[in-house]
Design a protein around this motif. Structure first.
Motif, PDB file in Angstrom:
ATOM      1  N   GLU A  33     -21.853 -18.380  65.283  1.00 33.61           N
ATOM      2  CA  GLU A  33     -22.386 -18.617  64.202  1.00 33.61           C
ATOM      3  C   GLU A  33     -23.975 -18.821  65.194  1.00 33.61           C
ATOM      4  O   GLU A  33     -25.023 -19.055  64.114  1.00 33.61           O
ATOM      5  CB  GLU A  33     -21.922 -20.046  63.494  1.00 33.61           C
ATOM      6  N   ASN A  34     -24.118 -18.831  66.297  1.00 34.59           N
ATOM      7  CA  ASN A  34     -24.787 -18.798  67.144  1.00 34.59           C
ATOM      8  C   ASN A  34     -25.804 -17.714  66.885  1.00 34.59           C
ATOM      9  O   ASN A  34     -25.119 -16.797  67.843  1.00 34.59           O
ATOM     10  CB  ASN A  34     -24.465 -19.202  68.630  1.00 34.59           C
ATOM     11  N   PRO A  35     -27.277 -17.634  66.573  1.00 37.73           N
ATOM     12  CA  PRO A  35     -28.529 -16.397  66.524  1.00 37.73           C
ATOM     13  C   PRO A  35     -28.201 -15.963  67.926  1.00 37.73           C
ATOM     14  O   PRO A  35     -28.460 -14.422  67.758  1.00 37.73           O
ATOM     15  CB  PRO A  35     -28.913 -16.580  65.684  1.00 37.73           C
ATOM     16  N   VAL A  36     -28.521 -16.524  68.965  1.00 33.85           N
ATOM     17  CA  VAL A  36     -29.228 -15.967  69.680  1.00 33.85           C
ATOM     18  C   VAL A  36     -27.760 -15.338  71.092  1.00 33.85           C
ATOM     19  O   VAL A  36     -27.979 -14.951  72.672  1.00 33.85           O
ATOM     20  CB  VAL A  36     -29.791 -17.041  70.414  1.00 33.85           C
ATOM     21  N   CYS A  37     -26.549 -16.023  70.724  1.00 36.00           N
ATOM     22  CA  CYS A  37     -24.837 -14.894  70.999  1.00 36.00           C
ATOM     23  C   CYS A  37     -24.974 -13.753  71.308  1.00 36.00           C
ATOM     24  O   CYS A  37     -25.016 -12.779  70.386  1.00 36.00           O
ATOM     25  CB  CYS A  37     -24.055 -16.101  70.600  1.00 36.00           C
ATOM     26  N   PRO A  38     -24.513 -12.322  72.243  1.00 31.81           N
ATOM     27  CA  PRO A  38     -24.709 -12.267  72.162  1.00 31.81           C
ATOM     28  C   PRO A  38     -23.587 -10.868  71.770  1.00 31.81           C
ATOM     29  O   PRO A  38     -22.259 -11.885  71.668  1.00 31.81           O
ATOM     30  CB  PRO A  38     -24.865 -10.975  73.592  1.00 31.81           C
ATOM     31  N   ILE A  39     -23.572  -9.855  70.886  1.00 27.98           N
ATOM     32  CA  ILE A  39     -22.546 -10.015  70.165  1.00 27.98           C
ATOM     33  C   ILE A  39     -21.638  -9.084  71.111  1.00 27.98           C
ATOM     34  O   ILE A  39     -21.809  -8.465  72.144  1.00 27.98           O
ATOM     35  CB  ILE A  39     -22.720  -8.690  69.013  1.00 27.98           C
ATOM     36  N   PRO A  40     -20.184  -8.899  71.276  1.00 28.92           N
ATOM     37  CA  PRO A  40     -19.653  -8.404  72.236  1.00 28.92           C
ATOM     38  C   PRO A  40     -19.868  -6.822  72.147  1.00 28.92           C
ATOM     39  O   PRO A  40     -19.669  -5.853  70.786  1.00 28.92           O
ATOM     40  CB  PRO A  40     -17.764  -8.766  71.804  1.00 28.92           C
ATOM     41  N   ILE A  41     -19.534  -6.397  73.530  1.00 28.96           N
ATOM     42  CA  ILE A  41     -19.539  -4.769  73.594  1.00 28.96           C
ATOM     43  C   ILE A  41     -18.586  -3.727  72.324  1.00 28.96           C
ATOM     44  O   ILE A  41     -18.756  -3.638  71.213  1.00 28.96           O
ATOM     45  CB  ILE A  41     -18.680  -4.106  74.014  1.00 28.96           C
ATOM     46  N   ASP A  42     -17.094  -4.255  72.112  1.00 31.30           N
ATOM     47  CA  ASP A  42     -16.268  -4.183  71.177  1.00 31.30           C
ATOM     48  C   ASP A  42     -16.466  -3.721  69.825  1.00 31.30           C
ATOM     49  O   ASP A  42     -16.012  -4.432  68.961  1.00 31.30           O
ATOM     50  CB  ASP A  42     -14.484  -4.556  72.068  1.00 31.30           C
ATOM     51  N   GLY A  43     -17.457  -5.377  69.199  1.00 32.33           N
ATOM     52  CA  GLY A  43     -17.994  -5.696  68.257  1.00 32.33           C
ATOM     53  C   GLY A  43     -16.492  -6.955  67.550  1.00 32.33           C
ATOM     54  O   GLY A  43     -15.927  -7.929  68.640  1.00 32.33           O
TER      55      GLY A  43
END
Length: 63
Positions: A33-43
């Protein structure tokens, strides 16, 4: 059967959320839910089975 409790995000430690939507059938996704957390490469883990999606989220680690 006990509900699977979600672990914190392996990248930032924040609380995850469950999104659900219908695309021919009900689908689920667990994501941070953290909007600045990077989305993982594998989604983010997603699928039709909420328990399986939660278990997949809990197996993820910070690589």
């Amino acid at each position: 059967m006990k509900d699977t409790e979600l672990k914190p995000c392996p990248f930032c430690g924040e609380k995850p959320i469950i999104e659900k939507w219908s695309s021919w059938s009900l689908m689920f996704m667990v994501k941070c839910e953290n909007p600045v957390c990077p989305i993982p490469i594998d989604g983010y883990p997603s699928g039709h089975d909420l328990t399986a999606v939660k278990l997949e989220w809990n197996r993820r680690t910070d690589k």
